[in-house]
Design a protein around this motif. Structure first.
Motif, mmCIF file in Angstrom:
data_model
loop_
_atom_site.group_PDB
_atom_site.id
_atom_site.type_symbol
_atom_site.label_atom_id
_atom_site.label_comp_id
_atom_site.label_asym_id
_atom_site.label_seq_id
_atom_site.Cartn_x
_atom_site.Cartn_y
_atom_site.Cartn_z
ATOM 1 N N PHE A 1 -9.351 -18.633 -39.826
ATOM 2 C CA PHE A 1 -9.020 -17.207 -40.025
ATOM 3 C C PHE A 1 -9.952 -16.475 -40.989
ATOM 4 O O PHE A 1 -9.811 -15.265 -41.180
ATOM 5 N N VAL B 1 0.633 -4.129 -42.605
ATOM 6 C CA VAL B 1 0.102 -5.487 -42.759
ATOM 7 C C VAL B 1 1.179 -6.501 -42.380
ATOM 8 O O VAL B 1 2.326 -6.382 -42.824
ATOM 9 N N GLU C 1 -9.386 -13.275 -43.282
ATOM 10 C CA GLU C 1 -7.977 -12.850 -43.158
ATOM 11 C C GLU C 1 -7.049 -13.676 -44.051
ATOM 12 O O GLU C 1 -5.858 -13.395 -44.135
ATOM 13 N N ASN D 1 0.479 -14.933 -33.556
ATOM 14 C CA ASN D 1 -0.646 -14.026 -33.303
ATOM 15 C C ASN D 1 -0.561 -13.375 -31.933
ATOM 16 O O ASN D 1 -0.954 -12.220 -31.771
ATOM 17 N N ILE E 1 -2.879 -5.130 -39.290
ATOM 18 C CA ILE E 1 -3.705 -6.291 -39.629
ATOM 19 C C ILE E 1 -2.840 -7.466 -40.045
ATOM 20 O O ILE E 1 -1.713 -7.283 -40.514
ATOM 21 N N SER E 2 -3.361 -8.666 -39.849
ATOM 22 C CA SER E 2 -2.663 -9.878 -40.290
ATOM 23 C C SER E 2 -3.413 -10.472 -41.478
ATOM 24 O O SER E 2 -4.643 -10.480 -41.491
ATOM 25 N N ARG E 3 -2.633 -10.947 -42.453
ATOM 26 C CA ARG E 3 -3.215 -11.628 -43.611
ATOM 27 C C ARG E 3 -2.398 -12.894 -43.871
ATOM 28 O O ARG E 3 -1.168 -12.848 -43.881
ATOM 29 N N TYR E 4 -3.086 -13.987 -44.105
ATOM 30 C CA TYR E 4 -2.414 -15.278 -44.260
ATOM 31 C C TYR E 4 -2.388 -15.690 -45.728
ATOM 32 O O TYR E 4 -3.392 -15.559 -46.435
#
Ligand SMILES: Nc1ncnc2c1ncn2[C@@H]1O[C@H](COP(=O)(O)OP(=O)(O)OP(=O)(O)O)[C@@H](O)[C@H]1O
Ligand SMILES: [Mg+2]
Length: 266
Positions: free
Chosen positions: A209, A148, A212, A167, A183-186
């Motif tokens: 987003f 992540v 996310e 990104n 995966i990206s999580r903000y």
């Protein structure tokens, strides 16, 4: 169970990366997990915020030796215990600024950290990589190693601009390393709930987003700086503080997601 590897990253400085590494790590440990923090920033903010002084002289082994292609040190051999039971740290070293010169001429350099984490086996449930404020070699190695990418985003004007560049790098790494599962999580941080502006920025990030973005938001509080000066996570410094509670909720969100992902794949 292999550790879940979380790279805490944003090339913008001062957005709460190290604070998130420290407090999220403390929150995982509070829930009974073992967690390893890795300070990949040559400025050693995370190492200092755990109460260690002069990392250059205090440690025999640091993240530098882990990444040095001559030493091949498994991550856990550079880990030291912190004052918090169950939370270990691989300290930073200022020589990390020149690790790119040592690494990038070697084929496969981008996988160096991933390999060192693999060598560490199942000692930890979570490995949190605190990245420097850049998109250079250290951040790229962290992203290649990560499950992540946790991106703290300051709730302020123009926050989204830098995220587009980040990104693009994450997408590049996904295609170059065949890692479609990254995966990206903000995480929205430093929210000043008294201003309408912060709410507008939060809405914009959520619109952009969607799922996310973590539901948990971290509000602005001077207690974070106070706890850092005291060499402690806020979870210990002022255990009932709203900011401490928010990081517990974040840990819960991540654990719940992890559970769902494992059920989904099992
Ligand atoms: N939620 C918050 N509210 C107020 N201050 C905060 C908050 N989170 C972090 N800070 C403070 O903001 C400063 C920057 O935070 P931090 O060092 O975590 O950011 P960073 O992204 O790691 O910075 P760098 O890019 O320089 O490594 C520190 O003084 C920290 O104590
Ligand atoms: Mg930092």
């Amino acid at each position: 169970m292999t550790p879940q590897v979380i790279a805490i990253t944003n090339q913008k400085g001062g957005v709460g990366k190290s604070t998130t590494a420290l407090n999220l790590g403390a929150a995982f440990v509070e829930k009974g997990a073992k967690a390893l923090l890795v300070d990949l920033d040559p400025h050693a903010g995370l190492t200092f915020s755990l109460g260690f002084e002069s990392p250059e002289s205090a440690f025999d082994k640091t993240a530098y030796e882990v990444l040095d292609p001559e030493t091949h040190l498994p991550l856990h051999e550079a880990a030291v215990s912190t004052r918090i039971d169950g939370l270990d740290l691989v300290p930073s070293h200022e020589d990390l600024v020149e690790i790119d010169y040592r690494l990038v001429s070697r084929a496969g350099w981008a996988w160096t950290l991933k390999k060192r984490i693999k060598d560490t086996g199942n000692n930890y449930q979570y490995v949190l990589l605190d990245c420097p404020p850049s998109l250079g070699v250290l951040t790229r190695m962290a992203l290649v190693a990560a499950d992540v990418a946790l991106v703290p985003v300051q709730a302020e004007w123009l926050a989204l601009r830098g995220l587009m560049l980040l990104n693009r790098v994450v997408d590049e790494i996904k295609s170059e390393t065949d890692r479609e599962d990254l995966i990206s999580r903000y995480l929205i941080t430093m929210v000043d709930s008294r201003t309408r502006h912060a709410q507008e920025v939060e809405n914009e990030i959520r619109t952009h987003f969607g799922a996310e973005v973590f539901e948990t938001v971290i509000r602005r509080s001077v207690k974070f700086a106070d706890s850092t000066i005291a060499g402690q996570p806020l979870l210990l410094f002022d255990t009932d503080h709203k900011g401490a509670q928010a990081y517990r909720e974040l840990a819960q969100e991540i654990a719940a997601y992890d559970q769902k992902a494992r059920i989904g794949t099992g």
